[in-house]
Design a protein around this motif. Structure first.
Motif, PDB file in Angstrom:
ATOM      1  N   ARG A 251     -19.847  -8.120   9.024  1.00  0.00           N
ATOM      2  CA  ARG A 251     -18.729  -7.333   8.507  1.00  0.00           C
ATOM      3  C   ARG A 251     -17.524  -8.219   8.210  1.00  0.00           C
ATOM      4  O   ARG A 251     -16.841  -8.034   7.198  1.00  0.00           O
ATOM      5  CB  ARG A 251     -18.368  -6.251   9.510  1.00  0.00           C
ATOM      6  CG  ARG A 251     -17.106  -5.449   9.177  1.00  0.00           C
ATOM      7  CD  ARG A 251     -17.152  -4.817   7.809  1.00  0.00           C
ATOM      8  NE  ARG A 251     -18.236  -3.859   7.685  1.00  0.00           N
ATOM      9  CZ  ARG A 251     -18.466  -3.155   6.581  1.00  0.00           C
ATOM     10  NH1 ARG A 251     -17.725  -3.348   5.501  1.00  0.00           N
ATOM     11  NH2 ARG A 251     -19.458  -2.294   6.539  1.00  0.00           N
ATOM     12  N   ALA A 252     -17.246  -9.190   9.077  1.00  0.00           N
ATOM     13  CA  ALA A 252     -16.097 -10.074   8.846  1.00  0.00           C
ATOM     14  C   ALA A 252     -16.277 -10.874   7.563  1.00  0.00           C
ATOM     15  O   ALA A 252     -15.325 -11.059   6.796  1.00  0.00           O
ATOM     16  CB  ALA A 252     -15.920 -11.012  10.043  1.00  0.00           C
ATOM     17  N   TYR A 253     -17.498 -11.359   7.317  1.00  0.00           N
ATOM     18  CA  TYR A 253     -17.753 -12.107   6.087  1.00  0.00           C
ATOM     19  C   TYR A 253     -17.598 -11.201   4.876  1.00  0.00           C
ATOM     20  O   TYR A 253     -16.923 -11.550   3.912  1.00  0.00           O
ATOM     21  CB  TYR A 253     -19.150 -12.719   6.121  1.00  0.00           C
ATOM     22  CG  TYR A 253     -19.540 -13.387   4.823  1.00  0.00           C
ATOM     23  CD1 TYR A 253     -18.926 -14.571   4.416  1.00  0.00           C
ATOM     24  CD2 TYR A 253     -20.508 -12.823   3.992  1.00  0.00           C
ATOM     25  CE1 TYR A 253     -19.267 -15.181   3.217  1.00  0.00           C
ATOM     26  CE2 TYR A 253     -20.857 -13.424   2.798  1.00  0.00           C
ATOM     27  CZ  TYR A 253     -20.229 -14.600   2.412  1.00  0.00           C
ATOM     28  OH  TYR A 253     -20.561 -15.189   1.206  1.00  0.00           O
ATOM     29  N   ARG A 254     -18.205 -10.026   4.938  1.00  0.00           N
ATOM     30  CA  ARG A 254     -18.142  -9.108   3.797  1.00  0.00           C
ATOM     31  C   ARG A 254     -16.705  -8.695   3.499  1.00  0.00           C
ATOM     32  O   ARG A 254     -16.273  -8.684   2.348  1.00  0.00           O
ATOM     33  CB  ARG A 254     -18.991  -7.876   4.071  1.00  0.00           C
ATOM     34  CG  ARG A 254     -18.901  -6.877   2.925  1.00  0.00           C
ATOM     35  CD  ARG A 254     -19.765  -5.672   3.125  1.00  0.00           C
ATOM     36  NE  ARG A 254     -19.561  -4.723   2.043  1.00  0.00           N
ATOM     37  CZ  ARG A 254     -20.304  -3.663   1.831  1.00  0.00           C
ATOM     38  NH1 ARG A 254     -21.307  -3.416   2.642  1.00  0.00           N
ATOM     39  NH2 ARG A 254     -20.056  -2.858   0.837  1.00  0.00           N
ATOM     40  N   ASP A 255     -15.941  -8.342   4.520  1.00  0.00           N
ATOM     41  CA  ASP A 255     -14.553  -7.932   4.310  1.00  0.00           C
ATOM     42  C   ASP A 255     -13.731  -9.051   3.696  1.00  0.00           C
ATOM     43  O   ASP A 255     -12.840  -8.812   2.873  1.00  0.00           O
ATOM     44  CB  ASP A 255     -13.923  -7.499   5.636  1.00  0.00           C
ATOM     45  CG  ASP A 255     -14.465  -6.169   6.142  1.00  0.00           C
ATOM     46  OD1 ASP A 255     -15.161  -5.476   5.367  1.00  0.00           O
ATOM     47  OD2 ASP A 255     -14.201  -5.833   7.310  1.00  0.00           O
ATOM     48  N   GLY A 256     -14.044 -10.296   4.078  1.00  0.00           N
ATOM     49  CA  GLY A 256     -13.291 -11.431   3.549  1.00  0.00           C
ATOM     50  C   GLY A 256     -13.563 -11.703   2.086  1.00  0.00           C
ATOM     51  O   GLY A 256     -12.750 -12.359   1.414  1.00  0.00           O
ATOM     52  N   LEU A 257     -14.674 -11.210   1.573  1.00  0.00           N
ATOM     53  CA  LEU A 257     -15.011 -11.421   0.162  1.00  0.00           C
ATOM     54  C   LEU A 257     -14.220 -10.510  -0.772  1.00  0.00           C
ATOM     55  O   LEU A 257     -14.190 -10.731  -1.982  1.00  0.00           O
ATOM     56  CB  LEU A 257     -16.504 -11.189  -0.074  1.00  0.00           C
ATOM     57  CG  LEU A 257     -17.473 -12.187   0.556  1.00  0.00           C
ATOM     58  CD1 LEU A 257     -18.905 -11.765   0.277  1.00  0.00           C
ATOM     59  CD2 LEU A 257     -17.229 -13.607   0.049  1.00  0.00           C
ATOM     60  N   GLY A 258     -13.602  -9.475  -0.214  1.00  0.00           N
ATOM     61  CA  GLY A 258     -12.895  -8.519  -1.052  1.00  0.00           C
ATOM     62  C   GLY A 258     -13.803  -7.374  -1.452  1.00  0.00           C
ATOM     63  O   GLY A 258     -14.917  -7.234  -0.947  1.00  0.00           O
ATOM     64  N   PRO A 259     -13.333  -6.529  -2.378  1.00  0.00           N
ATOM     65  CA  PRO A 259     -14.117  -5.349  -2.779  1.00  0.00           C
ATOM     66  C   PRO A 259     -15.499  -5.740  -3.305  1.00  0.00           C
ATOM     67  O   PRO A 259     -15.621  -6.557  -4.209  1.00  0.00           O
ATOM     68  CB  PRO A 259     -13.259  -4.719  -3.891  1.00  0.00           C
ATOM     69  CG  PRO A 259     -11.886  -5.246  -3.663  1.00  0.00           C
ATOM     70  CD  PRO A 259     -12.055  -6.623  -3.107  1.00  0.00           C
ATOM     71  N   LEU A 260     -16.510  -5.137  -2.706  1.00  0.00           N
ATOM     72  CA  LEU A 260     -17.882  -5.436  -3.093  1.00  0.00           C
ATOM     73  C   LEU A 260     -18.725  -4.234  -2.707  1.00  0.00           C
ATOM     74  O   LEU A 260     -18.686  -3.777  -1.563  1.00  0.00           O
ATOM     75  CB  LEU A 260     -18.374  -6.684  -2.352  1.00  0.00           C
ATOM     76  CG  LEU A 260     -19.437  -7.562  -3.002  1.00  0.00           C
ATOM     77  CD1 LEU A 260     -18.941  -8.128  -4.318  1.00  0.00           C
ATOM     78  CD2 LEU A 260     -19.826  -8.701  -2.068  1.00  0.00           C
ATOM     79  N   ASP A 261     -19.492  -3.694  -3.653  1.00  0.00           N
ATOM     80  CA  ASP A 261     -20.304  -2.527  -3.318  1.00  0.00           C
ATOM     81  C   ASP A 261     -21.493  -2.945  -2.456  1.00  0.00           C
ATOM     82  O   ASP A 261     -21.882  -4.110  -2.420  1.00  0.00           O
ATOM     83  CB  ASP A 261     -20.775  -1.801  -4.584  1.00  0.00           C
ATOM     84  CG  ASP A 261     -21.698  -2.664  -5.426  1.00  0.00           C
ATOM     85  OD1 ASP A 261     -22.903  -2.742  -5.103  1.00  0.00           O
ATOM     86  OD2 ASP A 261     -21.216  -3.277  -6.402  1.00  0.00           O
ATOM     87  N   ASP A 262     -22.058  -1.960  -1.763  1.00  0.00           N
ATOM     88  CA  ASP A 262     -23.126  -2.237  -0.801  1.00  0.00           C
ATOM     89  C   ASP A 262     -24.302  -2.976  -1.438  1.00  0.00           C
ATOM     90  O   ASP A 262     -24.820  -3.945  -0.883  1.00  0.00           O
ATOM     91  CB  ASP A 262     -23.633  -0.932  -0.179  1.00  0.00           C
ATOM     92  CG  ASP A 262     -22.634  -0.332   0.792  1.00  0.00           C
ATOM     93  OD1 ASP A 262     -21.670  -1.039   1.156  1.00  0.00           O
ATOM     94  OD2 ASP A 262     -22.818   0.829   1.186  1.00  0.00           O
ATOM     95  N   SER A 263     -24.743  -2.511  -2.608  1.00  0.00           N
ATOM     96  CA  SER A 263     -25.916  -3.099  -3.241  1.00  0.00           C
ATOM     97  C   SER A 263     -25.678  -4.556  -3.618  1.00  0.00           C
ATOM     98  O   SER A 263     -26.539  -5.412  -3.399  1.00  0.00           O
ATOM     99  CB  SER A 263     -26.314  -2.296  -4.477  1.00  0.00           C
ATOM    100  OG  SER A 263     -27.443  -2.857  -5.101  1.00  0.00           O
ATOM    101  N   THR A 264     -24.499  -4.844  -4.178  1.00  0.00           N
ATOM    102  CA  THR A 264     -24.193  -6.217  -4.583  1.00  0.00           C
ATOM    103  C   THR A 264     -24.174  -7.145  -3.379  1.00  0.00           C
ATOM    104  O   THR A 264     -24.718  -8.260  -3.410  1.00  0.00           O
ATOM    105  CB  THR A 264     -22.855  -6.276  -5.318  1.00  0.00           C
ATOM    106  OG1 THR A 264     -22.918  -5.445  -6.479  1.00  0.00           O
ATOM    107  CG2 THR A 264     -22.516  -7.703  -5.737  1.00  0.00           C
ATOM    108  N   TYR A 265     -23.544  -6.686  -2.288  1.00  0.00           N
ATOM    109  CA  TYR A 265     -23.459  -7.515  -1.098  1.00  0.00           C
ATOM    110  C   TYR A 265     -24.836  -7.745  -0.490  1.00  0.00           C
ATOM    111  O   TYR A 265     -25.203  -8.878  -0.141  1.00  0.00           O
ATOM    112  CB  TYR A 265     -22.534  -6.883  -0.060  1.00  0.00           C
ATOM    113  CG  TYR A 265     -22.448  -7.685   1.211  1.00  0.00           C
ATOM    114  CD1 TYR A 265     -21.775  -8.903   1.234  1.00  0.00           C
ATOM    115  CD2 TYR A 265     -23.078  -7.262   2.385  1.00  0.00           C
ATOM    116  CE1 TYR A 265     -21.711  -9.664   2.389  1.00  0.00           C
ATOM    117  CE2 TYR A 265     -23.022  -8.012   3.537  1.00  0.00           C
ATOM    118  CZ  TYR A 265     -22.336  -9.218   3.533  1.00  0.00           C
ATOM    119  OH  TYR A 265     -22.290  -9.982   4.682  1.00  0.00           O
ATOM    120  N   GLU A 266     -25.613  -6.678  -0.349  1.00  0.00           N
ATOM    121  CA  GLU A 266     -26.935  -6.825   0.251  1.00  0.00           C
ATOM    122  C   GLU A 266     -27.851  -7.673  -0.617  1.00  0.00           C
ATOM    123  O   GLU A 266     -28.700  -8.401  -0.104  1.00  0.00           O
ATOM    124  CB  GLU A 266     -27.551  -5.455   0.507  1.00  0.00           C
ATOM    125  CG  GLU A 266     -26.904  -4.704   1.667  1.00  0.00           C
ATOM    126  CD  GLU A 266     -26.995  -5.464   2.984  1.00  0.00           C
ATOM    127  OE1 GLU A 266     -28.024  -6.128   3.233  1.00  0.00           O
ATOM    128  OE2 GLU A 266     -26.029  -5.410   3.767  1.00  0.00           O
TER     129      GLU A 266
END
Length: 356
Positions: A251-266
């Motif tokens: 979660r910390a990594y994902r939040d640091g990337l900025g807005p990103l939808d679930d599918s793109t991040y996964e």
């Protein structure tokens, strides 16, 4: 080393404190006779690594780290490069790189091998936030001094994986999504550290900073980020983390990337995890060897099972055939090797969680 640093910086070294192995990777904190140009009274000096490795030889390491540190200059994410001796001035001179001193740490590794789970968790979260800054805020245009095969071309190892599986009697992979994975690895590229492991992240007043950027390159961010989920597949002191800690780090990594939808991040994570699973599976012959130390057999076989299992869970939604093959391969290993059925070891800081 001291003589070369004195020549490069125009100061006198009054004390040397070795930080790394003088045999393989000479690194030292040097205390100077006076503060150096606003940097302070200490600097870090690194000599050439001795002997070739999968990463490259010592000169390639050092040239690449010089480029990486210059690329990160002004970001506050890594030490400041002060000088590098390009060519020895005489027979007593050494090829040395001199950097600003980030201080005594601790490294995230020290926290993981300590006895404070909260401190270790905070260190891992700082590491994840640092990786996100690197991938989202740093200029992605970076030309490395050399390539690292298993990082820059991980799928070139696929034939080795297929041949080893056939030779050892493991299930064949069949028609997996190798072309799609290849396209995805090339679809986005950014500046990556290349060796995102706990020993390469130092805490400075609670904030994380990178060290050891020899493997830096312009790659898919998943080649770094997958390490936070698997975790740390290339780490020499590999162990696993509690699920709740892994979730916080993710979660910390994902939040640091900025807005990103679930599918793109996964999808980003799936690409990195699938590539790393292939890199690790390329060691099948070594893992299967009957001529290895029993303790090494336990470590290697528990690690490959855990890595493939974690990679499969992430990869299946995007690379279903490949993910299912990781699961089949894992099952076959567990049927064949007693060691592969053992629970993996955990880090000392989470000893209540550790299975060994």
């Amino acid at each position: 080393m001291e003589r070369t640093v004195e020549r490069l910086l125009g100061v006198r070294v009054v004390e040397r404190i070795d930080l790394g192995s003088s045999e393989q990777a000479p690194v030292a904190r040097l205390i100077l006779d006076r503060p150096y140009d606003g940097i302070g009274p200490t600097v870090i000096a690194k000599g050439l690594r001795r002997g070739g490795t999968a990463w490259g030889d010592g000169a390639e390491f050092q040239r690449n780290e010089k480029l990486a540190l210059n690329h990160l200059r002004g970001t506050g994410l890594a030490p400041v490069l002060l000088a590098r001796s390009e060519e020895p001035a005489d027979e007593q001179d050494e090829q040395v790189m001199v950097m600003s001193d980030l201080g005594p740490g601790p490294t995230v590794q020290e926290l993981l091998f300590g006895d404070d789970p909260e401190a270790a968790t905070e260190g891992l979260l700082a590491m994840a936030r640092l990786a996100a800054k690197l991938h989202s805020a740093v200029d992605p245009q970076f030309a490395a001094a050399h390539e690292v095969r298993f990082l820059d071309h991980p799928l070139h190892l696929w034939p080795e994986v297929v041949d080893a599986a056939a030779e050892l009697g493991f299930p064949p992979p069949g028609d997996v999504e190798l072309a799609a994975l290849t396209d995805d690895l090339g679809s986005r590229a950014t500046f990556t550290h290349g060796d995102l492991t706990p020993n390469n992240v130092v805490l400075v007043d609670g904030e994380a900073r990178f060290v050891d950027l020899e493997g830096a390159g312009r790659r898919h961010p998943g080649m770094d980020a997958a390490g936070l989920r698997l975790p740390f597949p290339a780490y020499g002191y590999w162990a696993v983390l509690p699920d709740d800690v892994l979730a916080q780090v993710d979660r910390a990594y994902r939040d640091g990337l900025g807005p990103l939808d679930d599918s793109t991040y996964e999808h980003l994570m799936a690409t990195g995890c699938a590539a790393w699973a292939i890199v690790r599976a390329a060691r099948l012959r070594l893992i299967a060897s009957t001529d290895q130390d029993p303790a090494e057999a336990v470590r290697r076989r528990t690690q490959i099972v855990q890595t493939l299992t974690s990679a499969a869970a992430t990869a299946v939604p995007f690379y279903p055939a490949l993910g299912r093959w990781f699961e089949e391969l894992t099952g076959s290993m567990q049927l064949r090797w007693e060691e592969a059925r053992r629970p993996p070891r955990g880090f000392q800081a989470f000893k209540d969680f550790s299975n060994q």
